[in-house]
Design a protein around this motif. Structure first.
Motif, mmCIF file in Angstrom:
data_model
loop_
_atom_site.group_PDB
_atom_site.id
_atom_site.type_symbol
_atom_site.label_atom_id
_atom_site.label_comp_id
_atom_site.label_asym_id
_atom_site.label_seq_id
_atom_site.Cartn_x
_atom_site.Cartn_y
_atom_site.Cartn_z
ATOM 1 N N HIS A 4 27.273 -9.884 24.826
ATOM 2 C CA HIS A 4 26.770 -8.794 25.660
ATOM 3 C C HIS A 4 27.825 -8.325 26.649
ATOM 4 C CE1 HIS A 4 26.337 -12.374 28.050
ATOM 5 N NE2 HIS A 4 25.825 -11.736 29.083
ATOM 6 N N LEU A 5 28.983 -8.992 26.664
ATOM 7 C CA LEU A 5 30.038 -8.687 27.621
ATOM 8 C C LEU A 5 31.338 -8.326 26.912
ATOM 9 C CD1 LEU A 5 29.546 -11.712 30.075
ATOM 10 C CD2 LEU A 5 28.637 -9.398 30.345
ATOM 11 N N GLY A 6 32.023 -7.322 27.435
ATOM 12 C CA GLY A 6 33.359 -6.996 26.963
ATOM 13 C C GLY A 6 33.388 -6.136 25.708
ATOM 14 N N HIS A 7 34.609 -5.732 25.327
ATOM 15 C CA HIS A 7 34.806 -4.871 24.167
ATOM 16 C C HIS A 7 34.721 -5.700 22.886
ATOM 17 C CE1 HIS A 7 35.806 -1.753 26.951
ATOM 18 N NE2 HIS A 7 36.869 -2.382 27.404
ATOM 19 N N ILE A 8 33.992 -5.188 21.911
ATOM 20 C CA ILE A 8 33.657 -5.985 20.729
ATOM 21 C C ILE A 8 34.107 -5.362 19.413
ATOM 22 C CG2 ILE A 8 31.667 -7.148 21.753
ATOM 23 C CD1 ILE A 8 29.881 -4.987 20.513
ATOM 24 N N ASN A 9 34.825 -4.234 19.460
ATOM 25 C CA ASN A 9 35.099 -3.531 18.205
ATOM 26 C C ASN A 9 36.092 -4.252 17.302
ATOM 27 O OD1 ASN A 9 37.319 -3.022 19.845
ATOM 28 N ND2 ASN A 9 37.533 -0.887 19.199
ATOM 29 N N ASN A 10 36.951 -5.124 17.840
ATOM 30 C CA ASN A 10 37.902 -5.826 16.974
ATOM 31 C C ASN A 10 37.572 -7.310 16.819
ATOM 32 O OD1 ASN A 10 38.610 -6.891 19.438
ATOM 33 N ND2 ASN A 10 40.677 -6.022 19.491
ATOM 34 N N ASP A 11 36.483 -7.769 17.463
ATOM 35 C CA ASP A 11 36.021 -9.148 17.336
ATOM 36 C C ASP A 11 37.124 -10.160 17.621
ATOM 37 O OD1 ASP A 11 33.976 -10.947 17.042
ATOM 38 O OD2 ASP A 11 34.109 -11.067 14.857
ATOM 39 N N ASN A 12 38.013 -9.831 18.574
ATOM 40 C CA ASN A 12 39.080 -10.741 18.978
ATOM 41 C C ASN A 12 38.617 -11.461 20.247
ATOM 42 O OD1 ASN A 12 41.466 -11.825 20.293
ATOM 43 N ND2 ASN A 12 42.672 -10.607 18.842
ATOM 44 N N TYR A 13 38.192 -12.735 20.085
ATOM 45 C CA TYR A 13 37.610 -13.449 21.218
ATOM 46 C C TYR A 13 38.612 -13.635 22.349
ATOM 47 C CZ TYR A 13 35.550 -17.123 24.058
ATOM 48 O OH TYR A 13 35.077 -17.854 25.112
ATOM 49 N N ALA A 14 39.856 -13.979 22.023
ATOM 50 C CA ALA A 14 40.853 -14.244 23.057
ATOM 51 C C ALA A 14 41.093 -13.004 23.923
ATOM 52 C CB ALA A 14 42.165 -14.714 22.420
ATOM 53 N N LYS A 15 41.213 -11.842 23.284
ATOM 54 C CA LYS A 15 41.436 -10.609 24.046
ATOM 55 C C LYS A 15 40.205 -10.253 24.872
ATOM 56 C CE LYS A 15 44.920 -8.445 21.080
ATOM 57 N NZ LYS A 15 45.249 -7.260 20.250
ATOM 58 N N ARG A 16 39.044 -10.414 24.279
ATOM 59 C CA ARG A 16 37.817 -10.083 25.006
ATOM 60 C C ARG A 16 37.632 -11.026 26.192
ATOM 61 N NH1 ARG A 16 32.298 -11.416 24.212
ATOM 62 N NH2 ARG A 16 32.857 -12.566 22.328
ATOM 63 N N ARG A 17 37.909 -12.313 25.992
ATOM 64 C CA ARG A 17 37.787 -13.285 27.075
ATOM 65 C C ARG A 17 38.705 -12.915 28.236
ATOM 66 N NH1 ARG A 17 39.903 -18.943 25.359
ATOM 67 N NH2 ARG A 17 41.790 -17.685 25.343
ATOM 68 N N ALA A 18 39.955 -12.542 27.928
ATOM 69 C CA ALA A 18 40.903 -12.185 28.977
ATOM 70 C C ALA A 18 40.441 -10.939 29.725
ATOM 71 C CB ALA A 18 42.290 -11.962 28.363
ATOM 72 N N TRP A 19 39.955 -9.930 28.980
ATOM 73 C CA TRP A 19 39.501 -8.690 29.620
ATOM 74 C C TRP A 19 38.290 -8.952 30.501
ATOM 75 C CZ3 TRP A 19 35.246 -5.629 30.085
ATOM 76 C CH2 TRP A 19 35.460 -4.328 30.558
ATOM 77 N N VAL A 20 37.336 -9.727 30.007
ATOM 78 C CA VAL A 20 36.125 -10.029 30.774
ATOM 79 C C VAL A 20 36.473 -10.779 32.052
ATOM 80 C CG1 VAL A 20 34.006 -11.402 30.766
ATOM 81 C CG2 VAL A 20 34.555 -9.956 28.806
ATOM 82 N N LYS A 21 37.406 -11.712 31.964
ATOM 83 C CA LYS A 21 37.796 -12.488 33.146
ATOM 84 C C LYS A 21 38.410 -11.592 34.216
ATOM 85 C CE LYS A 21 38.598 -16.338 35.421
ATOM 86 N NZ LYS A 21 37.493 -17.167 35.971
ATOM 87 N N VAL A 22 39.299 -10.700 33.807
ATOM 88 C CA VAL A 22 40.006 -9.845 34.751
ATOM 89 C C VAL A 22 39.105 -8.758 35.319
ATOM 90 C CG1 VAL A 22 41.862 -8.134 34.978
ATOM 91 C CG2 VAL A 22 42.274 -10.281 33.759
ATOM 92 N N ASN A 23 38.295 -8.138 34.475
ATOM 93 C CA ASN A 23 37.542 -6.960 34.886
ATOM 94 C C ASN A 23 36.106 -7.230 35.310
ATOM 95 O OD1 ASN A 23 39.363 -4.446 34.144
ATOM 96 N ND2 ASN A 23 39.586 -5.926 32.483
ATOM 97 N N LEU A 24 35.529 -8.301 34.794
ATOM 98 C CA LEU A 24 34.131 -8.596 35.125
ATOM 99 C C LEU A 24 33.985 -9.846 35.982
ATOM 100 C CD1 LEU A 24 32.425 -7.907 31.652
ATOM 101 C CD2 LEU A 24 33.151 -6.285 33.420
ATOM 102 N N GLY A 25 35.053 -10.635 36.103
ATOM 103 C CA GLY A 25 34.991 -11.843 36.922
ATOM 104 C C GLY A 25 34.186 -12.964 36.302
ATOM 105 N N ILE A 26 34.016 -12.922 34.973
ATOM 106 C CA ILE A 26 33.186 -13.911 34.273
ATOM 107 C C ILE A 26 34.043 -14.642 33.255
ATOM 108 C CG2 ILE A 26 31.176 -14.214 32.764
ATOM 109 C CD1 ILE A 26 30.068 -11.592 33.985
ATOM 110 N N ASP A 27 33.873 -15.957 33.146
ATOM 111 C CA ASP A 27 34.617 -16.765 32.183
ATOM 112 C C ASP A 27 33.755 -16.979 30.944
ATOM 113 O OD1 ASP A 27 36.145 -18.539 30.744
ATOM 114 O OD2 ASP A 27 36.553 -19.876 32.424
ATOM 115 N N LEU A 28 34.112 -16.351 29.838
ATOM 116 C CA LEU A 28 33.333 -16.479 28.615
ATOM 117 C C LEU A 28 33.283 -17.910 28.098
ATOM 118 C CD1 LEU A 28 34.199 -13.359 26.412
ATOM 119 C CD2 LEU A 28 32.107 -13.821 27.673
#
Length: 273
Positions: free
Chosen positions: A52-76
């Motif tokens: 439910h968090l972050g960009h999901i179009n390429n299904d790259n967990y590492a990239k999504r985790r990094a983006w969510v941490k920086v922009n949403l303040g949440i650790d996946l």
């Protein structure tokens, strides 16, 4: 977190007769509680990932985790478990013609999004859908003791098998969400899971800041109360903290940031010059 040995009490996983697929840590512990009472012939497959968090179009967990941490303040990583192990358990159960129960709360954005991602990959026709129940419901109200394990059977007796048309509906929704590729997937006022942009809560956050200096937790709580009172689904307080810090640098909100503890930061509406 272990998902097989703790449940099977050391038995061969291939001897399992049922597989329970769960989509959140809360559901895992709920099902685990039942199984520890004596159902060593069942397994739990945990399917998480915070979809439910972050960009999901390429299904790259590492990239999504990094983006969510920086922009949403949440650790996946705090909400993600061993999905590879879960895939193995699912394939084993499918090949062994075992009963498979998917415990998913369709009113929870995290569980629903995790389920949609899983369904798009697994095409779970014939899997039974069960709604998770609060742990309190497994307690005998007369004395606080655990109810008979048949309560689990009772909950699962109302399960509905997923049909092909259901799989197609789930896949269609997930493709739409993937294409929109927004910051969040949350429920709208009609209870439908929708894509939500990162700036969707700027109005309620800015409206919660006053002209006098206030600690950030006061502002966050005010914004959360506004969302609760209006029935607005929101991604949580961690994102509100992160977004307020961003607004403090990019709007008429002034911030005195405490880099060691964001909860000690202060905010106010910037004074006119």
């Amino acid at each position: 977190m272990k998902t097989d040995a703790e449940i099977t009490d050391g038995r061969n996983p291939r001897g399992a007769k049922c597989l329970n697929v769960v989509f959140s840590d809360d559901s895992y512990h709920m099902v685990q509680k039942f199984l520890k009472i004596g159902r060593g012939h069942e397994e739990i497959a945990v399917v998480t990932g915070g979809y439910h968090l972050g960009h999901i179009n390429n299904d790259n967990y590492a990239k999504r985790r990094a983006w969510v941490k920086v922009n949403l303040g949440i650790d996946l990583d705090d909400m993600t478990m061993d999905v590879d192990q879960s895939d193995i358990l699912f394939e084993m159960a499918t090949g062994g013609n075992h009963d498979i129960f998917a415990w998913v709360d369709f009113s929870c954005p995290a569980e629903y999004a995790n389920f949609l991602h899983w369904s798009s990959r697994k095409k779970p026709v014939g899997v039974f859908v069960v709604k998770p129940i609060p742990l309190s419901m497994s307690q005998d109200p007369r004395g606080g003791e655990d109810r008979d394990i048949s309560s689990l059977d009772y909950v699962r007796s109302s399960a509905n098998a997923i049909q092909q048309e259901d799989v197609e509906k789930f896949e269609s929704l997930w493709k739409i969400l993937e294409t929109e590729n927004s910051a969040f997937r949350l429920f709208d006022g009609a209870g439908q899971l929708r894509s939500v942009k990162i700036d969707a809560f700027d109005d309620v956050l800015a409206g919660s800041v006053r002209f006098k200096w206030e600690l950030m937790p006061t502002v966050v709580l005010r914004a959360m109360n506004e969302c609760w009172s209006s029935g607005r689904c929101f991604p949580g307080d961690l994102f509100f903290y992160k977004r307020l810090a961003w607004l403090g640098e990019n709007s008429n909100i002034e911030i005195k940031m405490d880099i060691n503890d964001i909860t000690r930061s202060e905010l106010r509406i910037r004074a006119s010059t």
